[in-house]
Design an enzyme around this catalytic site. Structure first.
Site, PDB file in Angstrom:
ATOM      1  N   ARG A  11       0.834  -1.219   0.000  1.00 44.38           N
ATOM      2  CA  ARG A  11       0.000   0.000   0.000  1.00 44.38           C
ATOM      3  C   ARG A  11       0.865   1.265   0.000  1.00 44.38           C
ATOM      4  NH1 ARG A  11      -2.135   1.305   6.000  1.00 44.38           N
ATOM      5  NH2 ARG A  11      -0.695   0.032   7.201  1.00 44.38           N
ATOM      6  N   SER A  37      -5.209   4.889   5.255  1.00 51.22           N
ATOM      7  CA  SER A  37      -4.928   3.452   5.213  1.00 51.22           C
ATOM      8  C   SER A  37      -4.475   2.996   3.837  1.00 51.22           C
ATOM      9  CB  SER A  37      -6.185   2.675   5.610  1.00 51.22           C
ATOM     10  OG  SER A  37      -6.615   3.064   6.893  1.00 51.22           O
ATOM     11  N   GLU A  58     -19.054   3.786  -0.882  1.00 51.07           N
ATOM     12  CA  GLU A  58     -18.246   3.188  -1.949  1.00 51.07           C
ATOM     13  C   GLU A  58     -18.997   3.095  -3.274  1.00 51.07           C
ATOM     14  OE1 GLU A  58     -18.851   1.791   1.032  1.00 51.07           O
ATOM     15  OE2 GLU A  58     -16.950   2.177   2.049  1.00 51.07           O
ATOM     16  N   PHE A  83     -14.288  -3.521   0.917  1.00 53.85           N
ATOM     17  CA  PHE A  83     -15.361  -2.548   0.704  1.00 53.85           C
ATOM     18  C   PHE A  83     -15.550  -2.205  -0.770  1.00 53.85           C
ATOM     19  CE2 PHE A  83     -13.997  -1.112   5.165  1.00 53.85           C
ATOM     20  CZ  PHE A  83     -14.779  -2.089   5.752  1.00 53.85           C
ATOM     21  N   HIS A 108      -5.461  -3.640   2.112  1.00 54.06           N
ATOM     22  CA  HIS A 108      -5.793  -4.528   3.232  1.00 54.06           C
ATOM     23  C   HIS A 108      -6.434  -5.823   2.747  1.00 54.06           C
ATOM     24  CE1 HIS A 108      -4.968  -0.782   5.197  1.00 54.06           C
ATOM     25  NE2 HIS A 108      -5.231  -1.232   6.400  1.00 54.06           N
ATOM     26  N   ASP A 116      -7.932  -7.483  12.380  1.00 55.58           N
ATOM     27  CA  ASP A 116      -9.265  -6.912  12.174  1.00 55.58           C
ATOM     28  C   ASP A 116     -10.319  -8.013  12.010  1.00 55.58           C
ATOM     29  OD1 ASP A 116      -8.796  -4.240  12.469  1.00 55.58           O
ATOM     30  OD2 ASP A 116      -8.407  -3.865  10.352  1.00 55.58           O
ATOM     31  N   ARG A 166      -1.855  -4.683   3.657  1.00 56.93           N
ATOM     32  CA  ARG A 166      -1.693  -3.752   4.775  1.00 56.93           C
ATOM     33  C   ARG A 166      -0.291  -3.817   5.368  1.00 56.93           C
ATOM     34  NH1 ARG A 166      -1.709  -3.989  10.318  1.00 56.93           N
ATOM     35  NH2 ARG A 166      -2.641  -2.212  11.394  1.00 56.93           N
TER      36      ARG A 166
END
Lengths: 318, 275
Positions: A11, A37, A58, A83, A108, A116, A166
């Protein structure tokens, strides 16, 4: 604004890639409240007038990006991989069907995301986007390759989806070697004649680790960074199939629909040789540390080694 | 749209009548399609193209044209009839509606049809696309205006309100919406399926300028369109109160003609009524 994480996570490469693209005035960045993020935050900091904040919406983001693309902009839209999936039909109908060059980045991705938990661990993104006509699908393995592939998307016609990770991984490339990467061309990390391990994303470093273990057993592995899942590098696959006679795929993704599926679809029709797939075996993840989770889910060098031995046995039995 | 813009009120009314005939002929020929929502929307569309809407029939892809985004993409016969009456499509195109290789796809499609700015077919997406066009126009310092045609049933999609919120936040003053408020959706009246209530009030609550008009009164529609163009303090929504199937007695206010083409006998009666 949080400080950027240290280099090594793909990322971060995406974030740096966007900055390199900023000199092209057509480039626009869209965020859905996760810029810190996904690392688009650095572009936002430098070029707020070309950053569009959409908020936690989104579906709206995908079609706003489509409208921008239809008006001559080159939008890069990012959020968590999971997402983006909420807006699957928007991507399918609003972006891909009219062939608009919108570049989606899902960060991620995969089990590697860790603590998470399963709601954040996208294990199907590569598969669902791969099923959409006209889409380019990328999953780079480190920050330098992610940066370079992001930059190369600028001139890649049509929609794309790039998954980034991530957490930090070992660097496979440096700035110079990454510059040779091309969208649609797999990258050979290690050459060996007994088996080819075709991997992507965070599984590339694990595939290299497996190849080193197997070398001690006298097994010579090729290791491929197949950073482009679609279009798949069929020329390279043909060479590997002819040279090695069996293939192992390794991905932090469901074995249904991703890199393993793509390779198997091709071999079944063109080179019916043994293929073993290392990936998520049709189950959800859970919270945990990245390393322990990856081991628990069978996404480690040990699992790759087992798959290689099994694959070579199958080849020898033919 | 020079050609239409120069036309008088009577000429626009006549154009809307010819569009209605096209809508009926092409759905009859295809034996499928959506006449009801096309007949309710067409007056507002003719009125829009009859104002100073920037569109060049000889160059439909002109980058600085105003945009018309048909979010209720199933009402494609309305779009095709208008493009036919303006000379962008020919009669063979519209009578090929829904057939293999036709420029007139089942739902409006920017890839297949010149003069179409959006590929629709899945409801709730057009306003977001319009916002993207609006932001791009502002980034380019272009004066192009972005018009989006929404169905009222379509406002049941949550994405419409994501876009309404974002349009206000991004001060999309070059963005306008026309809501075809015909009160009928696919299965039945909205009151039976899912009544959304006061759509104008909802847009207003998101910071939009709102005007309610008779969606079949060309003069009122043109006034509303001009009002929106002169009120650029915020994005504007025109709630056009319409009758589904307007112009054909047995289709008016009749949910069964949402997605059903007229048969031979029905076409004959309809064309007589429109003559």
């Amino acid at each position: 604004m949080s400080a950027p994480s240290e280099g090594g996570a793909s990322r971060d490469g995406y974030g740096r890639g966007l900055l390199r693209l900023a000199k092209d005035e057509r480039v626009v960045v869209l965020e859905a409240d996760l810029g810190k993020s996904t690392k688009s935050c650095h572009f936002r900091e430098g070029f707020p007038e070309r950053t569009v904040s959409i908020g936690i919406a989104e579906q709206n983001m995908m079609l706003v990006a489509a409208g921008l693309a239809s008006s001559g902009k080159i939008p890069f839209a990012s959020t968590f991989a999971i997402f983006t999936e909420r807006a699957f039909e928007q991507v399918r109908n609003g972006i891909a069907r009219p062939g608009l060059s919108v570049h989606i980045c899902g960060s991620h991705g995969g089990i590697h995301t860790g603590s998470d938990g399963s709601s954040a661990q996208s294990i199907e993104d590569l598969g669902i986007y791969r099923s959409i006509p006209k889409m380019t699908i990328l999953h780079p393995c480190d920050d330098f390759s992610a940066e370079e592939l992001t930059v190369k998307l600028l001139n890649n016609e049509g929609p794309s989806y790039m998954r980034t990770a991530r957490n930090k991984t070992s660097r496979i490339y440096d700035g110079d070697s990454a510059r040779n990467l091309e969208i649609g061309k797999g990258s050979t990390i290690i050459e060996g004649r007994d088996v080819a391990i075709i991997s992507c994303g965070v599984m590339v470093e694990r595939s290299i680790e497996a190849a080193r273990i197997l070398e001690d057993e006298g097994i010579a592995c090729s290791v491929i960074d197949m950073h482009t899942i679609k279009p798949l590098d069929l020329e390279l696959l043909t060479d590997l199939a002819e040279k090695c006679g069996c293939l192992v795929t390794a991905e932090d993704h469901s074995v249904i629909g991703g890199l393993g599926s793509a390779v198997s679809e091709w071999t079944a029709k063109n080179k019916p040789i043994p293929v073993e797939m290392v990936g998520v075996n049709d189950r959800f993840g859970e919270s945990g540390g990245t390393s322990e989770l990856m081991t628990m889910m069978g996404l480690d060098a040990i699992s790759i080694c087992s798959a290689v031995r099994k694959c070579i046995n199958r080849k020898n039995m033919q | 749209m020079g050609d239409v813009a120069s036309q008088s009120h009577d000429e626009l009314t006549e154009m809307a009548r010819l569009c209605r005939i096209d809508i009926l002929r092409m759905t009859h020929e295809a034996k499928s399609g959506h006449p009801g929502g096309s007949l309710s929307a067409i007056d507002a569309m003719v009125a829009l193209y009859g104002t100073d809407f920037r569109f060049d029939t000889s160059n439909p892809d002109w980058p600085d044209r105003d945009r018309f985004i048909m979010s209720k993409g199933h009402a494609s016969p309305a779009m095709y009839s208008l493009l036919h009456q303006m000379g962008v499509l020919d009669v063979e195109d519209i009578l090929g509606f829904r057939t293999l290789g036709s420029a007139c796809q089942g739902h409006v499609d920017m890839v297949w049809t010149k003069g179409v700015d959006f590929s629709a077919g899945s409801l709730g997406m057009g306003l977001s696309f319009g916002l993207g066009c609006s932001i791009a126009a502002k980034m380019d310092s272009s004066e192009r205006r972005i018009w989006v045609m929404l169905g009222d049933g379509e406002t049941q999609e949550g994405q419409v309100w994501e876009a309404a919120m974002a349009s206000s936040y991004h001060n999309a003053s070059n963005l306008r919406v026309i809501v075809d408020r015909n009160r009928i959706q696919n299965d039945d009246f909205m009151a039976v399926q899912m009544e959304v209530g006061d759509i104008g009030e909802k847009f207003a609550s998101f910071g939009w300028n709102v005007l309610e008009v008779d969606g079949h009164n060309i003069s009122e529609l043109i006034e509303a369109i001009n009002w929106a163009n002169q009120n650029e303090s915020a994005p504007s929504a025109i709630i056009a109160h319409t009758i589904k199937g307007k112009g054909v007695s047995f289709m008016e206010d009749n949910p069964s003609f949402h997605g059903k083409a007229p048969n031979d006998e029905e076409l004959k009666i309809a064309l007589e009524e429109l003559s």
